[in-house]
Design a protein around this motif. Structure first.
Motif: not given
Lengths: 278, 320
Positions: B79, B293, B76, B290, B286-287, B278, B283, B271, B274-275
């Motif tokens: 990335s 979190l 996580v 993430a 998204s990460f 992604y 990326f 969350p 993030v989906e």
């Protein structure tokens, strides 16, 4: 449900707090869940059966329950090994690894999902070496299996750990002094007394994996009939506005998880009768 | 007091490990046991395994936890920072990211507050009085732990969706629950429902009612009794429950995903973002979300272990 005051207490607010509790519980939990069953009752038995036994639903249920079962088996074996190492041995980083066991509980499932996918993708840190061996993990059922192992491991560890710690060492000493070798002591004396906890941990890991969504859908590939889990099929049916289909699948899954809770409760009652109170 | 003992027994406590609990409220008794010194580690002890066996078991445990738990965490952060800290910060400063963070904080604030009040109220009713059906009531409170997150969202779609039970009425009155903040909050309240109550019930059960009864017999009002006697006794347990409730509320994905409608900048929580990022192959972005979190999860675990130590020490000395 019969809830009545059985004891006069000098403390205030029984009626108020009980009333609020039951109201809030009904509004947030019970009525919504009842709505699910009510919606299903709009279907005839034939319709319900038709949805549940359609090829795609049946395959999704098979994938969810089958892979969850296998993942829970892996968790059972690896969880026992981890508990044994954490409880019985001293090694550098033991406390850290003990704390790390809780990460799958705490990490949001979507984060776990994208991280596992990245890790096991064809160019990922683990995916690349595995691909060279000819093993594809991400976007196959193997990926689902891996995500389910990740999500289930704390359930076995945290259920079995306190029981192994509590275990009366005198039994082991007695077995050893009676001439049992270590192998016999572990497999005939220690492991049998862990069985209720092991089965409980297995059931909890299994139940969690069956319902799991976030950590699975990224790595799954989500190919109908091949790598599509039942919770995802519910979401797909909902997005197609096929509420009846979504509801029927949900009811099957809900009944399965109620069965598992029931089994776990029975297991724990059994455990109590086996192990005398300490 | 038979109900009290049945509440404090391992069977009920173990149920805190509900099948779908993200964060488990670990039973007090096992926390205590864990603090006990371990035995049987001397190499010549007849109660331990031969050296090579021990080595293999430890190696297996470490390898498994490293591959399945440590590596995903490392990925996580690796990335998120793969294009440098500038790209990372830029991703977090995106309006969409900020909107998601705001919404997540708002939903967590609503659901944690409501479940905090409910948890204290329910724990008071359950632990300070005797009544029949107590175990059953606790089972009902635990129920959300064993419901798949997707189903937790689905039940609210069935109630408030266009084809739902209240769908037409809501449309006629132009009230938006689904695909809006109320629906997201409801689904989050559903999945985090048991946390605070579950953390308080064993604790308050153990403490009994004598202190409160003494206070009221000395003329303290109900509120005085609660704030001066009960609250200081349960503050660490309460914090523990709130901590776990908050972590789950901020991280919930499945249930929220079903009711959110994924309206960009409006109904995406962290969350969900993030989906989306992604799936769009963004990326780093998204990460980056993430990683926030993941940090929340790590901080939660650290604070949790601190609180567990507090709870192990038993009751703290009173403030006055």
């Amino acid at each position: 449900m019969s809830i009545a005051v059985a004891r006069r207490s000098t403390l205030p607010w029984f009626g108020l707090t009980m009333g609020l509790t039951l109201t809030w519980l009904s509004v947030i939990i019970l009525l919504p869940l009842a709505g699910l069953f009510l919606k299903t009752s709009e279907l005839s038995l034939d319709q319900f059966w038709g949805i549940v036994t359609s090829r795609r639903t049946l395959n999704a249920l098979k994938i969810s329950f089958g892979l969850s079962f296998l993942a829970a088996l892996v968790n059972l074996v690896m969880g026992t090994i981890i508990v044994w190492a954490l409880v019985r041995y001293r090694f550098p980083g033991r406390r850290l690894f003990d704390a790390i066991v809780d990460v799958p509980f705490a990490l949001p499932t979507a984060v776990a999902g994208v991280a596992l996918t990245q890790l096991f993708a064809q160019k990922g840190w683990l995916g690349a070496p595995l691909a060279e061996l000819g093993i594809k993990v991400a976007f196959t059922p193997v990926g689902i299996f891996i995500a389910m192992i990740f999500i289930g491991i704390p359930f076995v560890v945290r259920t079995v750990q306190p029981v192994l710690q509590d275990l009366d060492v005198e039994i082991e000493e007695a077995a050893a002094s009676l001439g049992a070798n270590r192998w016999h002591t572990v497999f005939r004396v220690i492991l049998p007394s862990l069985i209720p906890a092991l089965l409980t941990g297995f059931a909890l890991a299994f139940a969690r994996a069956v319902g799991e969504y976030g950590s699975v859908i990224f790595i799954a590939g989500n190919l109908p009939n091949v790598s599509e889990i039942a919770p995802l099929l519910i979401v797909i049916r909902l997005s197609e506005f096929r509420y009846a289909d979504a509801t029927a699948i949900a009811v099957v899954m809900l009944l399965a998880s109620f069965l598992i809770i029931f089994a776990v409760n029975r297991l724990q009652r059994w455990a109590q009768t086996r192990i005398p109170a300490h | 007091m038979s109900l009290q003992s049945s509440l404090a027994n391992p069977a009920t406590e173990l149920r805190a490990y509900g099948p779908t609990a993200d964060l488990t409220v670990s039973p007090l008794s096992s926390r205590r046991e864990r603090a006990r010194p371990e035995t049987g580690t001397a190499p010549d002890n007849p109660r331990t395994e031969p050296g090579p066996v021990r080595f293999i078991i430890i190696a297996l445990a470490i390898t498994f936890l490293s591959v399945f738990v440590v590596l995903p965490l490392v990925v996580v952060f690796a990335s998120a920072f793969s294009k440098g800290i500038g790209a990372y910060l830029a991703a977090l400063a995106e309006p969409e990211a900020l909107a998601a963070i705001r919404l997540t904080l708002l939903v967590a604030a609503i659901s944690v507050t409501l479940n905090l009040v409910f948890g204290v109220v329910a724990a008071w009713a359950i632990t300070k009085f005797d009544f029949s059906g107590k175990t059953f009531l606790i089972t009902l409170i635990d129920l959300p732990f064993s419901v798949s997150p997707v189903i937790s969202g689905l039940v609210f779609v069935l109630l408030f969706g266009a084809q739902g039970f209240f769908g037409t009425w809501l449309q006629a009155h132009d009230i938006h629950i689904l695909f809006a903040v109320p629906g997201i909050a409801l689904a989050t309240i559903f999945v985090t429902f048991p946390f605070v109550a579950r953390a308080l019930i064993p604790l308050m059960q153990e403490q009994g009612t004598q202190e409160e009864e003494a206070a009221t017999s000395l003329g303290a009002s109900g509120l005085q009794t609660f704030f001066r006697v009960t609250l200081p006794n349960i503050k660490w347990g309460l914090l523990y429950g709130v901590l776990l409730c908050n972590a789950r509320a901020m991280g919930e994905f499945g249930a929220v995903s079903v009711v959110s409608g994924h309206i960009r900048g409006e109904t995406n929580t962290m969350p969900l973002l993030v989906e989306i990022l992604y799936n769009e192959y963004q990326f780093v972005a998204s990460f980056a979300i993430a990683s926030l979190l993941a940090m929340l999860a790590l901080i939660t675990l650290v604070v949790k272990s601190v609180l567990e130590r507090r709870l192990d020490e038993g009751q703290e000395p009173r403030d006055h």
